[in-house]
Design a protein around this motif. Structure first.
Motif, PDB file in Angstrom:
ATOM      1  N   PRO A   1      15.684  10.267   3.927  1.00 20.14           N
ATOM      2  CA  PRO A   1      14.977  10.659   5.149  1.00 20.14           C
ATOM      3  C   PRO A   1      15.864  11.512   6.053  1.00 20.14           C
ATOM      4  CG  PRO A   1      14.720   8.308   4.710  1.00 20.14           C
ATOM      5  CD  PRO A   1      15.764   8.803   3.781  1.00 20.14           C
ATOM      6  N   THR A   2      15.282  12.532   6.647  1.00 20.00           N
ATOM      7  CA  THR A   2      16.007  13.367   7.595  1.00 20.00           C
ATOM      8  C   THR A   2      16.053  12.674   8.955  1.00 20.00           C
ATOM      9  OG1 THR A   2      14.019  14.541   8.314  1.00 20.00           O
ATOM     10  CG2 THR A   2      15.198  15.417   6.385  1.00 20.00           C
TER      11      THR A   2
ATOM     12  N   GLU B   1       2.215   2.710   6.703  1.00 22.28           N
ATOM     13  CA  GLU B   1       2.345   3.147   5.310  1.00 22.28           C
ATOM     14  C   GLU B   1       3.333   4.305   5.202  1.00 22.28           C
ATOM     15  OE1 GLU B   1      -0.398   5.020   1.686  1.00 22.28           O
ATOM     16  OE2 GLU B   1      -1.307   4.446   3.596  1.00 22.28           O
ATOM     17  N   THR B   2       3.357   5.165   6.203  1.00 19.94           N
ATOM     18  CA  THR B   2       4.291   6.283   6.202  1.00 19.94           C
ATOM     19  C   THR B   2       5.730   5.785   6.155  1.00 19.94           C
ATOM     20  OG1 THR B   2       2.729   7.532   7.562  1.00 19.94           O
ATOM     21  CG2 THR B   2       4.955   8.394   7.399  1.00 19.94           C
ATOM     22  N   VAL B   3       6.006   4.723   6.909  1.00 10.18           N
ATOM     23  CA  VAL B   3       7.341   4.140   6.935  1.00 10.18           C
ATOM     24  C   VAL B   3       7.699   3.557   5.573  1.00 10.18           C
ATOM     25  CG1 VAL B   3       8.812   2.414   8.023  1.00 10.18           C
ATOM     26  CG2 VAL B   3       7.098   3.627   9.386  1.00 10.18           C
ATOM     27  N   GLY B   4       6.769   2.775   5.014  1.00 13.20           N
ATOM     28  CA  GLY B   4       7.019   2.170   3.706  1.00 13.20           C
ATOM     29  C   GLY B   4       7.220   3.216   2.631  1.00 13.20           C
TER      30      GLY B   4
ATOM     31  N   CYS C   1       8.441   6.239   2.998  1.00 11.91           N
ATOM     32  CA  CYS C   1       9.773   6.823   3.165  1.00 11.91           C
ATOM     33  C   CYS C   1      10.845   5.919   2.581  1.00 11.91           C
ATOM     34  CB  CYS C   1      10.055   7.071   4.653  1.00 11.91           C
ATOM     35  SG  CYS C   1       9.127   8.443   5.380  1.00 11.91           S
ATOM     36  N   ILE C   2      10.706   4.611   2.800  1.00  9.66           N
ATOM     37  CA  ILE C   2      11.680   3.660   2.267  1.00  9.66           C
ATOM     38  C   ILE C   2      11.649   3.642   0.738  1.00  9.66           C
ATOM     39  CG2 ILE C   2      12.295   1.211   2.135  1.00  9.66           C
ATOM     40  CD1 ILE C   2      11.212   0.925   5.001  1.00  9.66           C
ATOM     41  N   LEU C   3      10.433   3.566   0.173  1.00  6.27           N
ATOM     42  CA  LEU C   3      10.304   3.548  -1.283  1.00  6.27           C
ATOM     43  C   LEU C   3      10.747   4.866  -1.903  1.00  6.27           C
ATOM     44  CD1 LEU C   3       6.875   1.683  -1.661  1.00  6.27           C
ATOM     45  CD2 LEU C   3       9.158   0.788  -2.160  1.00  6.27           C
ATOM     46  N   SER C   4      10.481   5.975  -1.218  1.00  7.65           N
ATOM     47  CA  SER C   4      10.899   7.282  -1.724  1.00  7.65           C
ATOM     48  C   SER C   4      12.415   7.367  -1.812  1.00  7.65           C
ATOM     49  CB  SER C   4      10.368   8.399  -0.819  1.00  7.65           C
ATOM     50  OG  SER C   4       8.965   8.447  -0.854  1.00  7.65           O
ATOM     51  N   PHE C   5      13.102   6.714  -0.876  1.00  8.79           N
ATOM     52  CA  PHE C   5      14.567   6.715  -0.888  1.00  8.79           C
ATOM     53  C   PHE C   5      15.101   5.953  -2.098  1.00  8.79           C
ATOM     54  CE2 PHE C   5      18.475   4.392   0.276  1.00  8.79           C
ATOM     55  CZ  PHE C   5      19.340   5.471   0.397  1.00  8.79           C
ATOM     56  N   PHE C   6      14.539   4.763  -2.356  1.00  7.76           N
ATOM     57  CA  PHE C   6      15.054   3.922  -3.437  1.00  7.76           C
ATOM     58  C   PHE C   6      14.566   4.348  -4.819  1.00  7.76           C
ATOM     59  CE2 PHE C   6      15.577   0.990   0.185  1.00  7.76           C
ATOM     60  CZ  PHE C   6      16.898   0.600  -0.021  1.00  7.76           C
ATOM     61  N   ILE C   7      13.341   4.881  -4.910  1.00  2.00           N
ATOM     62  CA  ILE C   7      12.766   5.214  -6.214  1.00  2.00           C
ATOM     63  C   ILE C   7      12.946   6.687  -6.565  1.00  2.00           C
ATOM     64  CG2 ILE C   7      10.625   5.281  -7.572  1.00  2.00           C
ATOM     65  CD1 ILE C   7       9.647   2.894  -5.945  1.00  2.00           C
TER      66      ILE C   7
ATOM     67  N   LEU D   1       0.821  -1.201   0.000  1.00  3.53           N
ATOM     68  CA  LEU D   1       0.000   0.000   0.000  1.00  3.53           C
ATOM     69  C   LEU D   1       0.862   1.261   0.000  1.00  3.53           C
ATOM     70  CD1 LEU D   1      -2.953   1.117   0.207  1.00  3.53           C
ATOM     71  CD2 LEU D   1      -2.598   1.171   2.684  1.00  3.53           C
ATOM     72  N   SER D   2       2.061   1.152   0.574  1.00  4.69           N
ATOM     73  CA  SER D   2       2.958   2.296   0.655  1.00  4.69           C
ATOM     74  C   SER D   2       3.368   2.825  -0.713  1.00  4.69           C
ATOM     75  CB  SER D   2       4.221   1.911   1.443  1.00  4.69           C
ATOM     76  OG  SER D   2       3.905   1.473   2.742  1.00  4.69           O
ATOM     77  N   SER D   3       3.240   1.994  -1.734  1.00  5.88           N
ATOM     78  CA  SER D   3       3.592   2.436  -3.088  1.00  5.88           C
ATOM     79  C   SER D   3       2.562   3.416  -3.648  1.00  5.88           C
ATOM     80  CB  SER D   3       3.708   1.225  -4.020  1.00  5.88           C
ATOM     81  OG  SER D   3       2.431   0.598  -4.198  1.00  5.88           O
ATOM     82  N   SER D   4       1.410   3.525  -2.979  1.00  4.57           N
ATOM     83  CA  SER D   4       0.332   4.377  -3.470  1.00  4.57           C
ATOM     84  C   SER D   4       0.795   5.811  -3.686  1.00  4.57           C
ATOM     85  CB  SER D   4      -0.839   4.345  -2.487  1.00  4.57           C
ATOM     86  OG  SER D   4      -1.867   5.221  -2.893  1.00  4.57           O
ATOM     87  N   ALA D   5       1.469   6.395  -2.683  1.00  4.03           N
ATOM     88  CA  ALA D   5       1.912   7.792  -2.794  1.00  4.03           C
ATOM     89  C   ALA D   5       2.933   7.959  -3.911  1.00  4.03           C
ATOM     90  CB  ALA D   5       2.495   8.257  -1.459  1.00  4.03           C
ATOM     91  N   ILE D   6       3.770   6.934  -4.129  1.00  6.33           N
ATOM     92  CA  ILE D   6       4.799   7.016  -5.174  1.00  6.33           C
ATOM     93  C   ILE D   6       4.143   7.049  -6.547  1.00  6.33           C
ATOM     94  CG2 ILE D   6       6.860   5.949  -6.135  1.00  6.33           C
ATOM     95  CD1 ILE D   6       7.181   6.911  -3.250  1.00  6.33           C
TER      96      ILE D   6
END
Length: 298
Positions: A264-265, A248-251, A253-259, A15-20
């Protein structure tokens, strides 16, 4: 029970991929949500048609259960509209932080409807996880009447999505996950289609990458994420699923880093740890009554 929690956490990650996908898609928000639900419903339709028992469940659905199934789609569509509209008035972080208040609404709704209680320790875990979300988005809060309107819309969106899970917990007692999802997503796509048409948004003319983002939202974020939540509602309480979605917020952040290459600060990292610890405390101390029927997995 442990096996279902593993599935739950995997669904939260998908579900975390939704924002991406939503960020990458170059289309109006209503259109993004419309194709997300439409493609998900169409993808699940063959599975529904091939399962006679589940097909019959949907065909025989009537009265209040049918209305609740359609209402779940309307509520989901309303959530998307309110949340996406809030982003026009306030910051992304402010909107997301307020939407993550959904567990509080779910816990309140569960108590009012079914007298379902949470222990004091579980509530502290819930508040800790929500506090982690606030830590992540704190630096992006804006103070203005325009931002205040956006914040109100995001808060209402949180209450609405809590209603979606509460409806699902009730309907899933008599309807399998796939027919429930098809009914909810197709009715939700219908309402979103009307909304997008009223806004004058185009339904075609988007780039190949945007269409791929639509498909990613449907197959990854929705089918591997939200549909799994619908399936788990037969055994896990809406409060547990709603609370776990804070991850989902955690996921993201992780996906945002790799994609997206977004590092993350230190503040975001602290918020992530708070969310994970809060979810862990909530799930550990939640009443044992969370687990529903152990038989007839569908």
């Amino acid at each position: 029970m442990g096996f279902r929690y593993i599935i739950l956490f995997a669904a939260v990650f998908f579900l975390s991929s939704s924002a991406i996908f939503a960020k990458l898609a170059e289309a109006p928000s209503g259109i993004i949500a419309f194709y997300r639900l439409l493609f998900a419903a169409l993808a699940l339709l063959p599975a529904l048609l091939l399962r006679r028992e589940e097909r019959d469940q949907l065909l025989q659905l009537a009265g209040s259960k049918l209305l609740l199934g359609i209402a779940s789609g309307f509520v989901l569509a309303l959530h998307y509209v309110l949340w996406f509209e809030s982003l026009k008035f306030t910051s992304v972080a402010s909107s997301v932080v307020l939407v993550t208040l959904q567990p509080l609404f779910t816990i309140l709704g569960s108590f009012i409807l079914w007298r379902e209680r949470c222990s004091a320790a579980a509530m502290w875990g819930c508040l800790l996880a929500i506090g982690g979300s606030i830590v992540i988005g704190w630096g992006d809060f804006a103070i203005s009447w325009r931002a205040f309107l956006g914040d109100i819309l995001a808060l209402v969106a949180a209450a609405v999505i809590a209603g979606y899970f509460l409806i699902g917990q009730e309907v899933r007692k008599s309807l399998a996950a796939i027919p429930y999802s098809v009914l909810g997503y197709s009715s939700g796509a219908f309402f979103l289609g009307l909304y997008s048409w009223a806004c004058g948004d185009a339904f075609v003319g988007y780039s190949t990458n945007t269409w791929l983002d639509f498909l990613g939202l449907a197959f990854v974020a929705t089918i591997l994420g939200q549909v799994i939540f619908n399936w788990l509602l037969k055994w896990l309480a809406a409060t547990v699923i709603s609370m776990s979605i804070l991850g989902e917020t955690v996921g993201t952040c992780i996906l945002s880093f790799f994609i997206l290459g977004e590092v993350p600060t230190l503040q975001q990292f602290a918020g992530i740890l708070m969310i994970l610890l809060g979810i862990g405390i909530f799930l550990y101390y939640k009443d044992r009554g969370v687990l529903k029927n152990e038989k007839d997995i569908q």
